[in-house]
Design a protein around this motif. Structure first.
Motif, PDB file in Angstrom:
ATOM      1  N   HIS A  71       0.653  -1.081   0.079  1.00 29.09           N
ATOM      2  CA  HIS A  71      -0.145  -0.026   0.090  1.00 29.09           C
ATOM      3  C   HIS A  71       0.766   1.118   0.030  1.00 29.09           C
ATOM      4  O   HIS A  71       0.631   2.289  -0.744  1.00 29.09           O
ATOM      5  CB  HIS A  71      -0.937  -0.061   0.976  1.00 29.09           C
ATOM      6  CG  HIS A  71      -2.016  -0.759   1.269  1.00 29.09           C
ATOM      7  ND1 HIS A  71      -3.138  -0.621   0.320  1.00 29.09           N
ATOM      8  CD2 HIS A  71      -2.496  -1.779   1.670  1.00 29.09           C
ATOM      9  CE1 HIS A  71      -4.022  -1.544   0.064  1.00 29.09           C
ATOM     10  NE2 HIS A  71      -3.971  -2.455   1.253  1.00 29.09           N
ATOM     11  N   LEU A  72       2.071   1.380   0.744  1.00 28.96           N
ATOM     12  CA  LEU A  72       2.757   2.430   0.753  1.00 28.96           C
ATOM     13  C   LEU A  72       3.545   2.684  -0.292  1.00 28.96           C
ATOM     14  O   LEU A  72       3.652   3.713  -0.905  1.00 28.96           O
ATOM     15  CB  LEU A  72       3.722   2.421   2.223  1.00 28.96           C
ATOM     16  CG  LEU A  72       3.198   2.395   3.642  1.00 28.96           C
ATOM     17  CD1 LEU A  72       4.309   1.850   4.406  1.00 28.96           C
ATOM     18  CD2 LEU A  72       2.574   3.736   3.811  1.00 28.96           C
ATOM     19  N   GLU A  73       4.094   1.528  -1.094  1.00 32.54           N
ATOM     20  CA  GLU A  73       4.683   1.613  -2.432  1.00 32.54           C
ATOM     21  C   GLU A  73       3.888   2.268  -3.363  1.00 32.54           C
ATOM     22  O   GLU A  73       3.903   3.201  -4.078  1.00 32.54           O
ATOM     23  CB  GLU A  73       5.242   0.283  -2.907  1.00 32.54           C
ATOM     24  CG  GLU A  73       5.896   0.259  -4.004  1.00 32.54           C
ATOM     25  CD  GLU A  73       6.519  -1.073  -4.542  1.00 32.54           C
ATOM     26  OE1 GLU A  73       7.419  -1.007  -5.341  1.00 32.54           O
ATOM     27  OE2 GLU A  73       6.400  -2.021  -3.930  1.00 32.54           O
ATOM     28  N   ASN A  74       2.393   1.660  -3.173  1.00 36.90           N
ATOM     29  CA  ASN A  74       1.674   2.154  -4.276  1.00 36.90           C
ATOM     30  C   ASN A  74       1.222   3.737  -3.995  1.00 36.90           C
ATOM     31  O   ASN A  74       0.618   4.352  -4.889  1.00 36.90           O
ATOM     32  CB  ASN A  74       0.481   1.195  -4.318  1.00 36.90           C
ATOM     33  CG  ASN A  74       0.648  -0.212  -4.940  1.00 36.90           C
ATOM     34  OD1 ASN A  74       1.384  -0.333  -5.525  1.00 36.90           O
ATOM     35  ND2 ASN A  74      -0.360  -1.165  -4.352  1.00 36.90           N
ATOM     36  N   ALA A  75       1.347   3.868  -2.834  1.00 34.28           N
ATOM     37  CA  ALA A  75       0.988   5.504  -2.549  1.00 34.28           C
ATOM     38  C   ALA A  75       1.995   6.550  -2.915  1.00 34.28           C
ATOM     39  O   ALA A  75       2.015   7.807  -2.656  1.00 34.28           O
ATOM     40  CB  ALA A  75       0.556   5.784  -1.111  1.00 34.28           C
ATOM     41  N   GLY A  76       3.322   5.855  -3.178  1.00 30.70           N
ATOM     42  CA  GLY A  76       4.155   6.675  -3.784  1.00 30.70           C
ATOM     43  C   GLY A  76       5.477   6.600  -2.874  1.00 30.70           C
ATOM     44  O   GLY A  76       6.489   7.398  -2.881  1.00 30.70           O
ATOM     45  N   ALA A  77       5.579   6.018  -1.923  1.00 24.87           N
ATOM     46  CA  ALA A  77       6.906   5.577  -1.205  1.00 24.87           C
ATOM     47  C   ALA A  77       8.277   5.137  -1.935  1.00 24.87           C
ATOM     48  O   ALA A  77       7.774   4.213  -2.732  1.00 24.87           O
ATOM     49  CB  ALA A  77       6.608   4.532   0.271  1.00 24.87           C
ATOM     50  N   GLU A  78       9.210   5.613  -1.616  1.00 29.21           N
ATOM     51  CA  GLU A  78      10.370   5.265  -2.414  1.00 29.21           C
ATOM     52  C   GLU A  78      11.422   4.522  -1.709  1.00 29.21           C
ATOM     53  O   GLU A  78      12.229   3.773  -2.120  1.00 29.21           O
ATOM     54  CB  GLU A  78      11.156   6.318  -2.902  1.00 29.21           C
ATOM     55  CG  GLU A  78      10.285   7.275  -4.078  1.00 29.21           C
ATOM     56  CD  GLU A  78      10.665   8.558  -4.130  1.00 29.21           C
ATOM     57  OE1 GLU A  78      11.401   8.724  -5.208  1.00 29.21           O
ATOM     58  OE2 GLU A  78      10.433   9.417  -3.446  1.00 29.21           O
ATOM     59  N   HIS A  79      11.188   4.243  -0.175  1.00 34.43           N
ATOM     60  CA  HIS A  79      11.878   3.504   0.533  1.00 34.43           C
ATOM     61  C   HIS A  79      10.977   3.097   1.838  1.00 34.43           C
ATOM     62  O   HIS A  79       9.957   3.770   1.998  1.00 34.43           O
ATOM     63  CB  HIS A  79      12.957   4.151   1.271  1.00 34.43           C
ATOM     64  CG  HIS A  79      14.130   4.783   0.494  1.00 34.43           C
ATOM     65  ND1 HIS A  79      15.119   3.987  -0.020  1.00 34.43           N
ATOM     66  CD2 HIS A  79      14.153   6.116  -0.262  1.00 34.43           C
ATOM     67  CE1 HIS A  79      15.805   4.865  -0.705  1.00 34.43           C
ATOM     68  NE2 HIS A  79      15.129   5.901  -0.763  1.00 34.43           N
ATOM     69  N   ILE A  80      11.029   1.969   2.303  1.00 34.47           N
ATOM     70  CA  ILE A  80      10.068   1.441   3.444  1.00 34.47           C
ATOM     71  C   ILE A  80      11.128   1.374   4.784  1.00 34.47           C
ATOM     72  O   ILE A  80      12.208   0.699   4.819  1.00 34.47           O
ATOM     73  CB  ILE A  80       9.432  -0.149   3.176  1.00 34.47           C
ATOM     74  CG1 ILE A  80       8.581   0.388   1.999  1.00 34.47           C
ATOM     75  CG2 ILE A  80       8.745  -0.555   4.440  1.00 34.47           C
ATOM     76  CD1 ILE A  80       7.445   1.053   1.988  1.00 34.47           C
TER      77      ILE A  80
END
Length: 234
Positions: A71-80
């Motif tokens: 979900h975070l990647e799909n929302a635009g996160a570039e690192h987790i």
């Protein structure tokens, strides 16, 4: 341009709030008084996570963590960033499900220990972190560290204080005294430093509580995240 960090938090929110504050303070220190961190936060209900952990439902927890990271990647996160040590148990599975980097909490911790010239290190954390190999094994295999954990009774005490007190925001002097004693016993066994390997422990103890250096995984993880967002200090 500053990159976007995706935070998987709520485990517990006490330490996640510290992540958010330290992340913004780090960005402000680097980029100026008006600067703040570009970040997204996925926050779990820790009561659900705690119940699954103590049932040993790690497959279900892995599914939930992968879902949050995606979900975070799909929302635009570039690192987790996973804002807890224990849930790095499934870090490899989460990374495999993503196309962006996961910043593992053990790496900046181990790098700081090696930079200090230490090789024998004590580890405090949840029972899962102290007893299972996902964390200790990474420190040994990738960084050559000799990792000491407390004995059984002390591990139970460290775990109980985390789950019964620190995640609820309770800071008790008697628990700080007990942690001091546990750290002293690790030092007596040869520990040259102590990893605060649960992101809530830094709420309870500080450097003056031990005879050896303390390595706060929360602060070290945040420093690595700031570097990933805006690059290394010049």
């Amino acid at each position: 341009m500053m990159q976007m960090i995706g935070l998987i938090g709520g485990m517990s929110w006490e330490s996640s709030a510290m992540y958010y504050r330290l992340l913004n303070e780090g960005v402000r220190a680097r980029l100026g008084p008006a600067a703040s961190a570009r970040c997204l936060l996925w926050s779990f209900d820790f009561a659900e996570i705690k119940a699954l952990q103590h049932r040993g439902a790690w497959s279900e927890l892995t599914r939930l963590m992968i879902g949050a990271a995606r979900h975070l990647e799909n929302a635009g996160a570039e690192h987790i960033v996973i804002c807890t040590n224990t849930m790095h148990r499934m870090a490899d599975e989460i990374q495999a499900a993503l196309s962006i980097p996961l910043l593992h909490i053990a790496d900046p911790t181990a790098q700081s220990i090696r930079a200090a010239g230490l090789t024998r290190i004590g580890l405090l954390g949840t029972a899962f972190t102290m007893e299972q190999d996902f964390y200790k094994g990474r420190l040994r295999r990738q960084y050559g560290l000799d990792v000491l954990v407390p004995d059984d009774a002390d591990r139970q005490s460290v775990h109980r204080i985390i789950y019964d007190e620190l995640v609820a925001g309770e800071i008790r002097p008697e628990s700080r005294a007990l942690y001091r004693d546990i750290m002293a016993r690790l030092v007596a066994r040869g520990a040259e430093g102590i990893i605060l390997g649960c992101t809530e422990i830094m709420l309870l103890v500080s450097p003056e509580d031990a005879e050896v250096p303390l390595f706060d995984t929360t602060a070290l993880h945040v420093q690595a995240a700031v570097g990933a967002m805006i690059g290394p200090p010049r």
